[in-house]
Design an enzyme around this catalytic site. Structure first.
Site, PDB file in Angstrom:
ATOM      1  NE  ARG A 150      39.960   7.503 -24.656  1.00 47.59           N
ATOM      2  CZ  ARG A 150      38.987   8.192 -24.050  1.00 47.59           C
ATOM      3  NH1 ARG A 150      38.636   7.906 -22.809  1.00 47.59           N
ATOM      4  NH2 ARG A 150      38.351   9.152 -24.676  1.00 47.59           N
ATOM      5  NE  ARG A 190      33.131  -2.884 -24.151  1.00 53.60           N
ATOM      6  CZ  ARG A 190      32.136  -3.765 -24.171  1.00 53.60           C
ATOM      7  NH1 ARG A 190      32.382  -5.032 -24.444  1.00 53.60           N
ATOM      8  NH2 ARG A 190      30.901  -3.394 -23.923  1.00 53.60           N
ATOM      9  CB  THR A 205      41.744  12.478 -26.400  1.00 52.66           C
ATOM     10  OG1 THR A 205      42.286  11.507 -27.293  1.00 52.66           O
ATOM     11  CG2 THR A 205      41.206  11.785 -25.164  1.00 52.66           C
ATOM     12  CD  GLU A 255      35.871   3.012 -25.301  1.00 48.99           C
ATOM     13  OE1 GLU A 255      35.369   4.145 -25.344  1.00 48.99           O
ATOM     14  OE2 GLU A 255      37.022   2.770 -25.679  1.00 48.99           O
TER      15      GLU A 255
HETATM   16  N1  MTE Z   1      29.199  -3.868 -27.437  1.00 46.42           N
HETATM   17  C1  MTE Z   1      28.999  -4.852 -28.342  1.00 46.42           C
HETATM   18  N2  MTE Z   1      27.999  -5.709 -28.156  1.00 46.42           N
HETATM   19  N3  MTE Z   1      29.807  -4.983 -29.434  1.00 46.42           N
HETATM   20  C2  MTE Z   1      30.859  -4.131 -29.648  1.00 46.42           C
HETATM   21  O1  MTE Z   1      31.566  -4.260 -30.641  1.00 46.42           O
HETATM   22  N4  MTE Z   1      32.137  -2.188 -28.818  1.00 46.42           N
HETATM   23  C3  MTE Z   1      32.518  -1.405 -27.640  1.00 46.42           C
HETATM   24  C4  MTE Z   1      31.279  -0.914 -26.901  1.00 46.42           C
HETATM   25  N5  MTE Z   1      30.357  -1.993 -26.709  1.00 46.42           N
HETATM   26  C5  MTE Z   1      31.097  -3.092 -28.691  1.00 46.42           C
HETATM   27  C6  MTE Z   1      30.201  -2.988 -27.596  1.00 46.42           C
HETATM   28  C7  MTE Z   1      33.349  -0.248 -27.947  1.00 46.42           C
HETATM   29  S1  MTE Z   1      34.993  -0.484 -28.160  1.00 46.42           S
HETATM   30  C8  MTE Z   1      32.842   1.013 -28.019  1.00 46.42           C
HETATM   31  S2  MTE Z   1      33.833   2.353 -28.270  1.00 46.42           S
HETATM   32  C9  MTE Z   1      31.410   1.278 -27.887  1.00 46.42           C
HETATM   33  O2  MTE Z   1      30.648   0.081 -27.692  1.00 46.42           O
HETATM   34  C10 MTE Z   1      30.931   1.989 -29.138  1.00 46.42           C
HETATM   35  O3  MTE Z   1      29.567   2.214 -29.154  1.00 46.42           O
HETATM   36  P1  MTE Z   1      28.865   3.438 -28.413  1.00 46.42           P
HETATM   37  O4  MTE Z   1      29.722   4.641 -28.626  1.00 46.42           O
HETATM   38  O5  MTE Z   1      27.555   3.550 -29.087  1.00 46.42           O
HETATM   39  O6  MTE Z   1      28.786   3.051 -26.992  1.00 46.42           O
HETATM   40 MO1  MOS Z   2      36.009   1.656 -29.010  1.00 46.41          MO
HETATM   41  S1  MOS Z   2      37.902   0.971 -28.601  1.00 46.41           S
HETATM   42  O1  MOS Z   2      36.515   3.337 -28.881  1.00 46.41           O
HETATM   43  O2  MOS Z   2      35.944   1.375 -30.682  1.00 46.41           O
END
Ligand code: MTE
Ligand code: MOS
Length: 787
Positions: A309, A341, A441, A720
């Site tokens: 990525r 993230r 990916t 992210e």
């Molecule tokens: N937001 C909060 N509050 N807590 C989290 O742990 N993780 C992030 C993001 N936002 C996270 C967050 C990460 S790394 C990802 S990949 C996405 O949320 C995952 O959730 P989604 O696919 O539903 O967006």
């Molecule tokens: Mo988020 S780093 O893809 O859990």
């Protein structure tokens, strides 16, 4: 309340403390607590483990080591190179060696004190530079190439080369790694987990116990934050708890202490990257060559996908005709680094963003205009290095709007005046873009399942494979289900995620939780609606409707009616009861797979992403020239989420992601000592942003009227991408440093730009000014910014 205005499902629960986390759960009076005894050595041979004395501590129920594992001693998620408990050798400080289960935490700590592990220390690789020098590759290098970068750089009118180091980052989820394992009848094991990937937790638990997966149920109610740190490494605590529960026949809970969590778990990958670029006098980038080198830590974990990525985001938002991207991941004797993230995206993008910044400084042009010049085009200059066409490019519209709303040009002029008048305070400004590819990916992971049950009272239960970690997925799913069924959200319950309800799911990661699970839920609801429509037609006829037909049935306002005769209605619960009496199934599974994505690793070509999310930020900082301290004065963000599934949640994700990125770019610094022991393992030595680090003026806007065709309710993923908007802060700091030398010198810079880095960089510039005055000649064109 409209579906997209729903409040976060845990909003009240979090504030009142009623939200339940693993550590709040009790499985009964026999429940034991666990303690993980880990290595203090980065690399060593284990010659003896003696726990005879420890086993005698009152309250200790079991002490186990690798040889007590009934199944396989392994918990590597992709490559099986990660022992569950160290056997014969430890390969990082923090590696689990012995597990203790006891009645009380005190007894466990006392037992730990009495356990004697004999080690013979071995040579350890503790830095990325050392790993590179020793060619300690974890897998063969990977390449993505388009055109001929080397000769295009040769021919280019201007060139630059350099190196950039970006640091690790601790996830700092508020809830540390936790799991509760409850043994059932026979070989059954139930895990209450705090895992982004319940199906993988199930798989690893089954593997270490040596039992099939159908004996293991994993349930995830919610996580107290994850940020990628619970994508694979939550499996570890689950496996350890399961081993102890299996050994004792009693429920066992693990809840790591904060310091232990920080010491034992992997972080964001450090990178050391080298680049060369060729460009013209206008600032148009003609060619770019980059080598991305990552510190994988002691095991593979997700390092290769993360590296990939990083490579996919090496060019960020810029079209570069001749480009060569090389990725290498190196093994070191540190905890195995893992998802965080952005998943490598930030590490890849930081290099090009810094390079563009250097080009602008060299040409004495405003960096935002150089960025704009290089953005992917709309109908031309729109092919990514891996061959995918960048469609529905929103960079230009966002740039135009943000430049105006942030008053970029005016503030640039004001800052120049400010900097001319102030010697000991300098301000900096930067605009940076994000283009982030959405999809796993690894193409097959882009699938999701759902199970929707309607009960006879007309209430609905929605299950899907995604997990809640604070990002608001359950609330978004609730909104989707309410909108699709046309019933109010209070009749719908989104259950805890459970592997026995929806099997074989992918991690909630890659920001695709709502994209994938939202579609799977819609698919199940479509099936149910198709079954309910004939019943609705019959019931509406009975109620006096003239000619209700299948395609004319509307589900809305907690009822069904025919489009032509909206006044004749059957309430949703009445419809459900009629369907039940007519022997219609009221439960359906749903499934979704993202169409049309593929990628060939051998050739480095394909369409790995379903679409891209875009955003841009403008940030302004003020740096204290004497101390290197800085303040974030203002950030303006314009971000694209398509048609928002939930505006408050999306804005929260943008704000939170951005600030987490600011932490990585500025104050979060991870250090190990010469023996590979983590020095920054608690909040007093590791500085994450706090409320006082939020910009004094913080304007976050969603890009309006840009629906995303082909996704659930035309939305876009948001989890992210905003993280990387923090480069605006990082480069604003650099701009302020640069101002101390009248923008004539390229500051030495790295990431994080801690106050220390900033101060040294300022000092270095002032030395260069002195030297130049002494030599009285201009050399800056040849000077390299990075060592
Ligand atoms: N937001 C909060 N509050 N807590 C989290 O742990 N993780 C992030 C993001 N936002 C996270 C967050 C990460 S790394 C990802 S990949 C996405 O949320 C995952 O959730 P989604 O696919 O539903 O967006
Ligand atoms: Mo988020 S780093 O893809 O859990």
């Amino acid at each position: 309340m409209k579906a997209h205005d729903l409040r976060h499902d845990s909003a009240t629960g979090h504030v009142t403390g009623r939200s339940v986390y693993v550590n709040d759960m009790e499985a009964g009076p026999g429940q034991l607590v666990a303690r993980v005894v880990y290595s203090k050595h980065a690399h060593a041979r284990i010659t003896d483990i003696d726990f005879r004395e420890a086993a005698g501590v009152p309250g200790v129920a079991a002490i186990i080591t690798a040889k007590d594992i009934p199944g396989k001693n392994q918990m590597g998620p992709v490559v099986h190179d990660e022992p569950c408990l160290a056997e014969g050798e430890v390969s990082f400080a923090g590696q689990a060696v012995v597990l203790i289960a006891s009645e009380t935490e005190e007894a466990a700590l006392e037992a730990e004190r009495l356990i004697r592990i004999e080690y013979i220390p071995l040579d350890a690789v503790l830095t990325l530079r050392d790993a590179i020098a020793k060619n300690n590759l974890i897998a063969p290098p990977r390449y993505i190439r388009s055109g001929d970068a080397a000769s295009a750089i040769e021919k280019a009118p201007l060139k630059l080369e350099g190196m950039l180091e970006t640091g690790a980052q601790e996830h700092w989820y508020l809830e540390t790694q936790s799991a509760l394992a409850v043994p059932g009848e026979g070989r059954e094991m139930t895990i209450c987990a705090s895992s982004q990937n319940p199906s993988e937790t199930q798989a690893i638990v089954a593997e270490v116990l040596g039992i099939p997966r159908n004996e293991v149920d994993v349930e995830v109610r919610r996580m107290g934050g994850a940020f990628g740190g619970k994508e694979t490494q939550a499996n570890h605590v689950a496996a350890w708890a399961a081993l102890l529960a299996n050994a004792t026949g009693r429920p066992v809970k693990i809840h790591l202490f904060r310091d232990d969590d920080q010491i034992m778990t992997g972080k964001r990958h450090r990178f050391l990257s080298k680049y060369r670029t060729g460009f013209d006098e206008e600032g148009r980038i003609l060619a770019y060559e980059v080598e991305l080198n990552s510190d994988a830590g002691a095991a593979t974990d997700l390092s290769l996908a993360i590296l990939e990525r990083a490579m996919f985001h090496a060019e960020n938002a810029y079209y570069i005709p001749d480009i060569s991207i090389t990725g290498r991941a190196y093994r070191t004797n540190l905890p195995s680094n893992t998802a965080f993230r952005g998943f490598g995206g930030p590490q890849g993008m930081a290099v090009i963003e810094n390079a563009v910044d250097r080009i602008a400084r060299l040409l004495k042009k405003d960096a935002a205009s150089i960025r704009k010049l290089n953005f992917y085009g709309i109908d031309e200059r729109n092919q990514a290095p891996y061959g995918e066409l960048i469609l529905n490019n929103r960079l230009h519209v966002i740039y135009k709007r943000l430049l105006l709303s942030s008053k970029y040009e005016e503030r640039r002029a004001e800052i120049d005046i400010f900097n001319g008048r102030h010697r000991w305070k300098k301000r900096g400004l930067a605009l940076t873009p994000v283009k982030f590819g959405i999809s796993f990916t690894t193409a097959f992971l882009n699938q999701a399942g759902a199970l929707v049950n309607i009960y006879k009272d007309g209430t609905i239960q929605v299950n899907h494979g995604g997990t809640e970690m604070g990002q608001g997925l359950q609330t978004k799913i609730l909104g989707i289900a309410a909108a699709e069924f046309g019933v109010s959200a209070r009749h719908i319950k989104v259950s805890a995620t459970n592997t026995s309800k929806v099997p074989n799911t992918s991690a909630t990661a890659a920001s695709s939780g709502s994209d994938l699970n939202g579609m799977a839920v819609k698919n199940a609801i479509d099936t149910l609606k198709a079954r309910l429509k004939p019943v609705a037609c019959a019931e509406l006829l009975k109620a006096g409707a003239k000619d209700p037909y299948h395609d004319g049935i509307v589900f809305a306002e907690d009822a069904v009616f025919a489009t032509d005769e909206p006044e004749i209605r059957i309430s949703f619960p009445e419809l459900v009861m009629a369907a039940y009496l007519a022997q219609v199934s009221l439960s359906a599974t749903g499934f979704y797979k993202t169409p049309g994505i593929h990628y060939n690793r051998e050739t480095g070509r394909g369409n790995p992403f379903y679409y891209y999310a875009y955003g841009m930020a403008v940030s302004e900082v003020e740096v204290d020239v004497l101390t290197g301290m800085y303040r974030l004065l203002r950030s303006d963000i314009l971000h694209d989420v398509g048609d928002s599934l939930n505006e408050a949640i999306d804005i929260g994700q943008i704000q939170g992601g951005f600030i987490q990125g600011v932490g990585w770019c500025t104050t979060e610094e991870i250090k190990w000592d010469d023996n590979g022991r983590l020095l920054s393992h608690s909040p007093d030595t590791y500085k994450i942003p706090t409320v006082s680090d939020i910009p004094e003026v913080f304007n976050v806007e969603l890009l309006r009227d840009h629906p995303n065709e082909g996704t659930i309710r035309k939305s876009k993923a948001v989890g992210e991408p905003p993280f990387m908007l923090a480069f605006s802060v990082w480069l604003a700091i650099k701009d302020a440093i640069s101002a101390t030398g009248g923008h004539r010198f390229e500051p030495h810079f790295s990431l994080p730009a801690t106050a220390e880095v900033v101060l040294l960089s300022i000092e270095e510039i002032s030395n260069r000014i002195k030297n130049r005055n002494e030599m009285n000649q201009s050399t800056f064109n040849k000077e390299e910014g990075n060592p």
